[in-house]
Design an enzyme around this catalytic site. Structure first.
Site, mmCIF file in Angstrom:
data_model
loop_
_atom_site.group_PDB
_atom_site.id
_atom_site.type_symbol
_atom_site.label_atom_id
_atom_site.label_comp_id
_atom_site.label_asym_id
_atom_site.label_seq_id
_atom_site.Cartn_x
_atom_site.Cartn_y
_atom_site.Cartn_z
ATOM 1 N N GLU A 94 -0.708 1.147 -5.612
ATOM 2 C CA GLU A 94 -0.489 -0.067 -4.823
ATOM 3 C C GLU A 94 -0.580 -1.346 -5.650
ATOM 4 O O GLU A 94 -1.665 -1.711 -6.106
ATOM 5 C CB GLU A 94 -1.573 -0.135 -3.724
ATOM 6 C CG GLU A 94 -1.751 1.160 -2.969
ATOM 7 C CD GLU A 94 -3.045 1.179 -2.146
ATOM 8 O OE1 GLU A 94 -3.506 0.105 -1.725
ATOM 9 O OE2 GLU A 94 -3.598 2.274 -1.942
ATOM 10 N N HIS A 144 0.846 -1.212 0.000
ATOM 11 C CA HIS A 144 0.000 0.000 0.000
ATOM 12 C C HIS A 144 0.883 1.264 0.000
ATOM 13 O O HIS A 144 0.868 2.057 0.952
ATOM 14 C CB HIS A 144 -0.873 -0.062 1.261
ATOM 15 C CG HIS A 144 -2.029 0.867 1.314
ATOM 16 N ND1 HIS A 144 -1.932 2.229 1.127
ATOM 17 C CD2 HIS A 144 -3.341 0.634 1.567
ATOM 18 C CE1 HIS A 144 -3.117 2.780 1.269
ATOM 19 N NE2 HIS A 144 -3.989 1.834 1.533
HETATM 20 O O1 TA6 Z 1 -5.972 1.707 -0.606
HETATM 21 C C1 TA6 Z 1 -7.062 2.510 -0.417
HETATM 22 C C2 TA6 Z 1 -7.716 2.238 0.918
HETATM 23 O O2 TA6 Z 1 -8.242 0.951 0.982
HETATM 24 C C3 TA6 Z 1 -8.765 3.343 1.121
HETATM 25 O O3 TA6 Z 1 -10.073 2.872 1.014
HETATM 26 C C4 TA6 Z 1 -8.402 3.967 2.439
HETATM 27 O O4 TA6 Z 1 -9.212 3.615 3.463
HETATM 28 C C5 TA6 Z 1 -6.948 3.579 2.593
HETATM 29 O O5 TA6 Z 1 -6.779 2.348 1.989
HETATM 30 C C6 TA6 Z 1 -6.288 3.688 3.939
HETATM 31 O O6 TA6 Z 1 -6.676 2.691 4.820
HETATM 32 P P1 TA6 Z 1 -6.210 2.724 6.338
HETATM 33 O O7 TA6 Z 1 -6.845 1.541 6.992
HETATM 34 O O8 TA6 Z 1 -4.717 2.630 6.343
HETATM 35 O O9 TA6 Z 1 -6.694 4.028 6.896
#
Ligand code: TA6
Length: 301
Positions: free
Chosen positions: A272, A169
């Site tokens: 990602e 991510h």
């Molecule tokens: O990658 C995108 C995502 O899934 C978004 O929906 C957003 O919530 C982000 O990840 C961050 O997630 P987190 O749990 O680290 O706040």
């Protein structure tokens, strides 16, 4: 394992040095002739990667928590064994448990080409089994060199087949969200947020003027982030991944994220490498099988 013991067992002088970092979390600082980097054992989470003479390629929130059991905001969170919400139980941690647990060091090595290898390992634990009742070995290999290579290998070490989703991510450090574009997604199909209709990206470039949260499915190609403000192009190449997630929360959603300053959204974009669309892009492993997801991140000359 104590920091002193880690240094005795795995340290390589200034090239690879363990320390107690923010929040008392154990970290390894890498410094070789090609780049510097910092990796927390908590979550096997790389926090920064600076090829020589460059600004950090990775973004880190100045309000990030550094606490056992909490996710770090920035760098590269490892999402495993599910991406996003758990499909049936919303009380389980978002993006799985891998980013919340301390990983073990299995190897640190100075490579002949000047890069440094760091290998971390996570197996099932008392924390993971109630959340996901499978035996597994997850290895996270980082190669810190002119480019950053991140390799997540998951092996089914139990007797029953399991399926999982995963993502690296990655938060990229950018000058300003209004001054970047992402190439490599032309004609790719995607789901936006939680909408169930599949759209096609008609434009060559993806630019950002509002919240963006897309899962490009059947996308195994590379992406390039062109940053006009920093005058650089970051290439994100990948293997073993069929989904690319692109996320920027935009102004309104950023205000609701407590571990980020309100205008934090302006200086990062997430691109990602993932296998992350329930029902379509899950990885299925029978006993003894493995799968590897890699991301190779670097600047284009
Ligand atoms: O990658 C995108 C995502 O899934 C978004 O929906 C957003 O919530 C982000 O990840 C961050 O997630 P987190 O749990 O680290 O706040």
């Amino acid at each position: 394992m104590k920091v002193e013991t880690l240094n005795e067992k795995f340290g390589i002088g200034k090239q690879a040095h363990f320390c107690s970092g923010k929040g008392g979390l154990t970290m390894i600082n890498i410094s070789n002739n090609l780049a510097t980097a910092t990796i927390a054992l908590h979550g096997a989470h790389i926090l920064s990667f600076l090829p020589n003479g460059q600004k950090d390629i990775l973004w880190m929130s100045e309000l990030s928590l550094f606490e056992t059991g909490k996710a770090i905001r920035g760098g590269i969170p490892v999402c495993f064994p599910w991406f996003g919400h758990h499909s049936t139980d919303k009380t389980k941690p978002q993006h799985g448990f891998a980013r919340l647990q301390e990983w073990k060091v299995s190897q640190v090595k100075a490579n002949e080409d000047g890069s440094t290898l760091v290998s971390l390992l996570l197996k099932e634990t008392e924390v993971s089994l109630p959340l996901w009742p499978f035996a597994f070995a997850a290895t996270l290999d980082f190669i810190i060199g002119k480019t950053l290579e991140v390799k997540l290998t998951v092996t089914n070490t139990g007797n029953t087949t399991f399926e999982y989703s995963d993502a690296l991510h990655t938060y990229f450090n950018i000058s300003d969200i209004s001054r970047i574009r992402i190439e490599g997604l032309h004609k790719a199909t995607y789901y936006e947020g939680f909408a169930m209709d599949l759209k096609t990206q008609e434009s060559t470039n993806l630019t950002f003027s509002t919240e963006t949260n897309r899962r490009y499915v059947n996308h195994s190609g590379d992406c390039t982030i062109t940053d006009q403000g920093y005058n650089r192009k970051i290439k994100v190449a990948k293997t073993g991944s069929w989904v690319t997630v692109v996320w920027n929360p935009g102004e309104a959603t950023a205000k609701t994220i407590s571990d980020m300053v309100p205008d934090g959204y302006k200086t990062f974009v997430c691109a990602e490498p993932a296998n992350a669309y329930t029902g379509i892009d899950m990885i299925v492993l029978a006993a003894g099988e493995s799968h590897t997801l890699t991301a190779t991140i670097g600047l284009m000359e």
